[in-house]
Design an enzyme around this catalytic site. Structure first.
Site: not given
Ligand code: NAD
Length: 261
Positions: A143, A156
């Protein structure tokens, strides 16, 4: 096709960025291992659609990224079912927004376990086979918070800074073995994870939803636009490709200019 005969395991790929990455790698011909939480019927629909749409093999593991034994089992099962894990994408993640003196201890531990420690367990389990093959790609979805802090996101930010350090260390250890390790550092991407933190941010900062979007989320992003899931998925596919063989140990920003501040 770039990823024909390759196997990609993407943690947290039942939703958001992880699912977009699974689609992109399958488009390139990779066989896919999905992982993540959710409704079993919906997950089965996602799994079978990938097989039909991209003519690849796609399996699913329900391993909980908080449980080391389940993580090891997921990787071993993927190798048994598909023959290898060539591309490992550590993407599963959760968020909680709260001042540190009120931060629930179980939430802090869960964020560190899912967002950071699970990456150690997947990498540890997948590396021996990559080393044997002399080819591998480890891509950790970190991130902008791997490089920059924001208030109220102590767990985080700590986890994502940890992912940056883990990525660099792995890259150095395997640099001569045909294996690369990189982290991707997205700014705000519009996904369920971002949507879910809006109510807590409204509470922590006493703002309306629109104010949170404009003054908190996009305030730091000079483009004033959310990064798209497809943009992150395309960068992941690039890092997984053969032409990215010399890119290793990086924390690559895709954040609309956020980290240029
Ligand atoms: P999201 O909530 O849409 O997806 C998260 C995924 O992780 C889901 O498939 C969920 O089922 C899975 N998950 C959560 N807890 C779990 C567990 N205990 N065991 C197995 N799977 C689990 O989120 P996203 O926004 O797509 O985020 C994905 C990644 O990208 C994360 O690591 C997040 O930190 C990172 N990220 C997101 C953003 C953003 O703005 N959305 C920005 C920077 C980084």
């Amino acid at each position: 096709m770039e990823f024909a005969n390759k196997v990609a395991l993407i943690t947290g790929s039942t939703s958001g960025i992880g699912l977009a990455i699974a689609h992109e790698l399958a488009k390139g011909g990779a066989n896919i291992v999905l992982n993540g939480l959710g409704d079993p019927k919906e997950i089965e629909h996602v799994r079978s659609s990938i097989e039909q749409d991209f003519k690849v093999k796609c399996t699913y593991s329900g391993a909980n990224m908080m449980v080391p034994g389940e993580i090891r089992e997921m990787v071993m099962q993927a190798i048994a079912q598909h023959g290898s894990v060539d591309i490992l994408v550590n993407n599963a993640g959760i968020q909680h927004v709260s001042p540190i003196d009120e931060f629930p201890e179980d939430k802090f531990d869960a964020i560190i376990a899912i967002n950071l420690v699970s990456n150690f367990h997947t990498i540890k389990a997948a590396l021996p086979a990559m080393k044997k093959k002399g080819w591998g790609r480890i891509i950790n979805i970190a991130s902008a918070h791997a490089l920059i802090a924001s208030p109220y996101k102590s767990a985080y930010v700590a986890a994502k800074h940890g992912v940056a350090g883990l990525t660099k260390t792995v890259a150095l250890e395997v640099a001569e073995m045909g294996i690369t390790a990189n982290a991707i550092a997205p700014g705000y991407v519009w996904t369920p994870l971002v949507e879910k933190q809006i109510p807590d941010t409204m509470k922590s900062r006493g703002m309306t939803e629109e104010e949170v979007k404009e003054k908190v989320l996009l305030a730091a992003q000079p483009t004033k636009k959310f990064v798209t899931m497809q943009e992150v998925a395309s960068l992941t596919a690039y890092l997984a490709s053969n032409v990215a063989a010399s890119i290793t140990g990086t924390v690559m920003s895709i954040d609309g200019g956020w980290s240029a501040h």
